[in-house]
Design a protein around this motif. Structure first.
Motif, PDB file in Angstrom:
ATOM      1  N   ASP A 179      31.435  39.522  33.524  1.00  7.69           N
ATOM      2  CA  ASP A 179      31.745  39.569  32.089  1.00  7.69           C
ATOM      3  C   ASP A 179      30.648  38.928  31.243  1.00  7.69           C
ATOM      4  O   ASP A 179      30.496  39.265  30.068  1.00  7.69           O
ATOM      5  CB  ASP A 179      33.087  38.875  31.801  1.00  7.69           C
ATOM      6  CG  ASP A 179      34.270  39.810  32.012  1.00  7.69           C
ATOM      7  OD1 ASP A 179      34.080  40.883  32.609  1.00  7.69           O
ATOM      8  OD2 ASP A 179      35.387  39.457  31.571  1.00  7.69           O
ATOM      9  N   GLY A 189      40.531  49.047  33.044  1.00  9.69           N
ATOM     10  CA  GLY A 189      40.686  48.203  34.227  1.00  9.69           C
ATOM     11  C   GLY A 189      39.457  48.216  35.114  1.00  9.69           C
ATOM     12  O   GLY A 189      39.549  48.360  36.335  1.00  9.69           O
ATOM     13  N   GLY A 191      36.581  45.873  34.652  1.00  9.82           N
ATOM     14  CA  GLY A 191      35.720  44.684  34.567  1.00  9.82           C
ATOM     15  C   GLY A 191      35.396  44.073  35.925  1.00  9.82           C
ATOM     16  O   GLY A 191      34.228  43.792  36.231  1.00  9.82           O
ATOM     17  N   VAL A 192      36.425  43.861  36.739  1.00 10.11           N
ATOM     18  CA  VAL A 192      36.200  43.229  38.047  1.00 10.11           C
ATOM     19  C   VAL A 192      35.347  44.130  38.941  1.00 10.11           C
ATOM     20  O   VAL A 192      34.462  43.647  39.659  1.00 10.11           O
ATOM     21  CB  VAL A 192      37.545  42.911  38.742  1.00 10.11           C
ATOM     22  CG1 VAL A 192      37.316  42.518  40.184  1.00 10.11           C
ATOM     23  CG2 VAL A 192      38.276  41.811  38.008  1.00 10.11           C
ATOM     24  N   ASN A 193      35.630  45.445  38.876  1.00 11.59           N
ATOM     25  CA  ASN A 193      34.860  46.380  39.711  1.00 11.59           C
ATOM     26  C   ASN A 193      33.365  46.218  39.448  1.00 11.59           C
ATOM     27  O   ASN A 193      32.559  46.136  40.373  1.00 11.59           O
ATOM     28  CB  ASN A 193      35.247  47.842  39.417  1.00 11.59           C
ATOM     29  CG  ASN A 193      36.731  48.109  39.550  1.00 11.59           C
ATOM     30  OD1 ASN A 193      37.536  47.208  39.366  1.00 11.59           O
ATOM     31  ND2 ASN A 193      37.107  49.324  39.849  1.00 11.59           N
TER      32      ASN A 193
HETATM   33  C1  LIG Z   1      44.762  40.881  30.541  1.00  6.11           C
HETATM   34  C2  LIG Z   1      43.574  41.321  31.378  1.00  6.11           C
HETATM   35  C3  LIG Z   1      43.743  42.313  32.328  1.00  6.11           C
HETATM   36  C4  LIG Z   1      42.655  42.756  33.097  1.00  6.11           C
HETATM   37  N1  LIG Z   1      42.861  43.742  34.020  1.00  6.11           N
HETATM   38  C5  LIG Z   1      41.834  44.167  34.777  1.00  6.11           C
HETATM   39  C6  LIG Z   1      42.040  45.174  35.769  1.00  6.11           C
HETATM   40  O1  LIG Z   1      43.146  45.688  35.953  1.00  6.11           O
HETATM   41  N2  LIG Z   1      40.971  45.577  36.508  1.00  6.11           N
HETATM   42  C7  LIG Z   1      39.718  45.039  36.326  1.00  6.11           C
HETATM   43  O2  LIG Z   1      38.772  45.456  37.028  1.00  6.11           O
HETATM   44  N3  LIG Z   1      39.502  44.081  35.391  1.00  6.11           N
HETATM   45  C8  LIG Z   1      40.518  43.628  34.622  1.00  6.11           C
HETATM   46  N4  LIG Z   1      40.314  42.649  33.692  1.00  6.11           N
HETATM   47  C9  LIG Z   1      38.943  42.122  33.509  1.00  6.11           C
HETATM   48  C10 LIG Z   1      38.609  41.043  34.524  1.00  6.11           C
HETATM   49  O3  LIG Z   1      39.562  40.005  34.451  1.00  6.11           O
HETATM   50  C11 LIG Z   1      37.195  40.522  34.258  1.00  6.11           C
HETATM   51  O4  LIG Z   1      36.285  41.590  34.170  1.00  6.11           O
HETATM   52  C12 LIG Z   1      36.744  39.591  35.380  1.00  6.11           C
HETATM   53  O5  LIG Z   1      37.610  38.483  35.488  1.00  6.11           O
HETATM   54  C13 LIG Z   1      35.313  39.124  35.149  1.00  6.11           C
HETATM   55  O6  LIG Z   1      34.951  38.220  36.162  1.00  6.11           O
HETATM   56  P1  LIG Z   1      33.833  37.141  35.909  1.00  6.11           P
HETATM   57  O7  LIG Z   1      33.776  36.338  37.169  1.00  6.11           O
HETATM   58  O8  LIG Z   1      32.598  37.773  35.415  1.00  6.11           O
HETATM   59  O9  LIG Z   1      34.355  36.235  34.702  1.00  6.11           O
HETATM   60  P2  LIG Z   1      35.617  35.260  34.649  1.00  6.11           P
HETATM   61  O10 LIG Z   1      36.744  35.786  35.455  1.00  6.11           O
HETATM   62  O11 LIG Z   1      35.831  34.964  33.208  1.00  6.11           O
HETATM   63  O12 LIG Z   1      35.092  33.955  35.395  1.00  6.11           O
HETATM   64  C14 LIG Z   1      34.132  33.108  34.807  1.00  6.11           C
HETATM   65  C15 LIG Z   1      34.347  31.720  35.385  1.00  6.11           C
HETATM   66  O13 LIG Z   1      33.333  30.865  34.877  1.00  6.11           O
HETATM   67  C16 LIG Z   1      33.926  29.641  34.500  1.00  6.11           C
HETATM   68  N5  LIG Z   1      33.082  29.030  33.454  1.00  6.11           N
HETATM   69  C17 LIG Z   1      32.825  29.487  32.207  1.00  6.11           C
HETATM   70  N6  LIG Z   1      32.031  28.654  31.545  1.00  6.11           N
HETATM   71  C18 LIG Z   1      31.754  27.634  32.390  1.00  6.11           C
HETATM   72  C19 LIG Z   1      30.984  26.439  32.288  1.00  6.11           C
HETATM   73  N7  LIG Z   1      30.325  26.133  31.180  1.00  6.11           N
HETATM   74  N8  LIG Z   1      30.936  25.619  33.343  1.00  6.11           N
HETATM   75  C20 LIG Z   1      31.609  25.933  34.489  1.00  6.11           C
HETATM   76  N9  LIG Z   1      32.354  27.043  34.649  1.00  6.11           N
HETATM   77  C21 LIG Z   1      32.422  27.870  33.613  1.00  6.11           C
HETATM   78  C22 LIG Z   1      35.296  30.016  33.964  1.00  6.11           C
HETATM   79  O14 LIG Z   1      36.174  28.929  34.007  1.00  6.11           O
HETATM   80  C23 LIG Z   1      35.695  31.108  34.972  1.00  6.11           C
HETATM   81  O15 LIG Z   1      36.297  30.559  36.117  1.00  6.11           O
HETATM   82  C24 LIG Z   1      41.367  42.189  32.912  1.00  6.11           C
HETATM   83  C25 LIG Z   1      41.192  41.167  31.956  1.00  6.11           C
HETATM   84  C26 LIG Z   1      42.270  40.746  31.188  1.00  6.11           C
HETATM   85  C27 LIG Z   1      42.048  39.651  30.164  1.00  6.11           C
END
Ligand SMILES: Cc1cc2nc3c(=O)[nH]c(=O)nc-3n(C[C@H](O)[C@H](O)[C@H](O)COP(=O)(O)OP(=O)(O)OC[C@H]3O[C@@H](n4cnc5c(N)ncnc54)[C@H](O)[C@@H]3O)c2cc1C
Length: 265
Positions: A179, A189, A191-193
């Motif tokens: 993200d 859906g 984002g995670v993919n």
């Molecule tokens: C309601 C909802 C439903 C969703 N449904 C889907 C779905 O069905 N399928 C799908 O593929 N995606 C879905 N998503 C999207 C998905 O959740 C995100 O794309 C995914 O979580 C991104 O992962 P990430 O690790 O990049 O970021 P995040 O999950 O946001 O993880 C980032 C991490 O970094 C940590 N962090 C941030 N800043 C700092 C800092 N300064 N110091 C230390 N740690 C820090 C945060 O605490 C967090 O743990 C959904 C999102 C939402 C909100």
């Protein structure tokens, strides 16, 4: 992390307590409001806000309620648009009971195109807003929404994205994944993919650098090129799906490609 600095052989992250960590590449995997992105894209890091309002909550469901959804809608996940209100609904199962008789956990989310009336609406307790948006849906969903305990925590979800604009990767010593690199709204859906594909592609290109086939700088550039091609389109299609998902006509009659089409990853 409060700062990042170039240093001999790579990059150094500086943390709030004054400690530092040095490495060849600093990868920002810190989500939609990424701090690393602020350093790499100081003038363009801000998220784009979509004109959509949303409320969601986690809730408990009985086995009988879950079975009804399983038999008549979907066992794990569904989304839809109300034919009269154009409100979008998303439901998914979060957890199954650890022992018989205990409840299931699910999440329910309602969103709608923002309008002037929302200013008054959103002054109300969010549980009331959630009930108001949920009641017009089918009776079994209405029953769940109406029977929520008064202390249910309902959250207002901000619909934001970031279309992976070009950033300065500090000569190949820093990059973004997940993200942080391409926050997208939830309507496909995806984002995670993309976050998983990012991690795999970056790991592959960095491995090539450690095998001596390319430089670290080229590895980071190659990853970003592949990622941006894929993710930019996903952010834009998800944004379109967000608009289409609040127009029943579009979903039902025209069949929104953005909302219903196949996902590339
Ligand atoms: C309601 C909802 C439903 C969703 N449904 C889907 C779905 O069905 N399928 C799908 O593929 N995606 C879905 N998503 C999207 C998905 O959740 C995100 O794309 C995914 O979580 C991104 O992962 P990430 O690790 O990049 O970021 P995040 O999950 O946001 O993880 C980032 C991490 O970094 C940590 N962090 C941030 N800043 C700092 C800092 N300064 N110091 C230390 N740690 C820090 C945060 O605490 C967090 O743990 C959904 C999102 C939402 C909100």
């Amino acid at each position: 992390m409060v700062n990042m600095e170039k240093c001999e052989g790579g990059i150094r992250a500086v943390f709030t307590d004054g400690s530092t960590v040095r490495g060849s590449v600093l990868v920002g995997a810190d989500g939609p409001t990424s701090i690393v992105r602020k350093f790499l894209a100081p003038t363009t890091h801000e998220l784009h806000r979509l004109p959509i309002n949303a409320v969601g909550c986690a809730l408990e469901m009985s086995e009988e309620q879950v079975n009804y959804f399983k038999d008549h809608v979907d066992p794990l996940y569904f989304m839809g648009t109300h034919p009269e209100t154009d409100t979008f609904v998303f439901w998914s199962l979060l957890d199954t009971p650890t022992s018989p008789g205990n409840p299931y956990r699910a999440q329910v989310y309602f969103s709608w195109i923002a309008c002037d009336a929302d200013e008054e609406l959103l002054k109300q307790p969010l549980l009331d807003v959630f009930r108001e948006k949920g009641r017009p849906f089918f009776p079994r969903l209405r029953e769940i929404v109406d029977s929520l305990p008064d202390d249910t925590v309902v959250t207002k979800v901000n619909l934001v994205d970031w279309p992976s604009v070009e950033w300065d990767n500090w000569n190949g010593t820093s990059t973004l994944i997940g993200d942080a690199a391409h926050c997208m709204v939830i309507y496909r859906g995806e984002g995670v993919n993309h976050a998983i594909v990012d991690a795999c592609q970056l790991a592959d290109t960095i491995k090539s650098a450690f095998d001596g086939r390319i430089s670290i700088k080229d590895a980071v550039n190659e990853y970003e090129q592949k990622m941006r091609l894929r993710a930019k389109e996903a952010v834009e299609t998800s944004r379109q799906a967000g608009h289409d998902g609040h127009c029943y006509e579009k979903v039902d009659k025209e069949g929104s490609f953005a909302l219903l089409g196949e996902k590339p990853v």
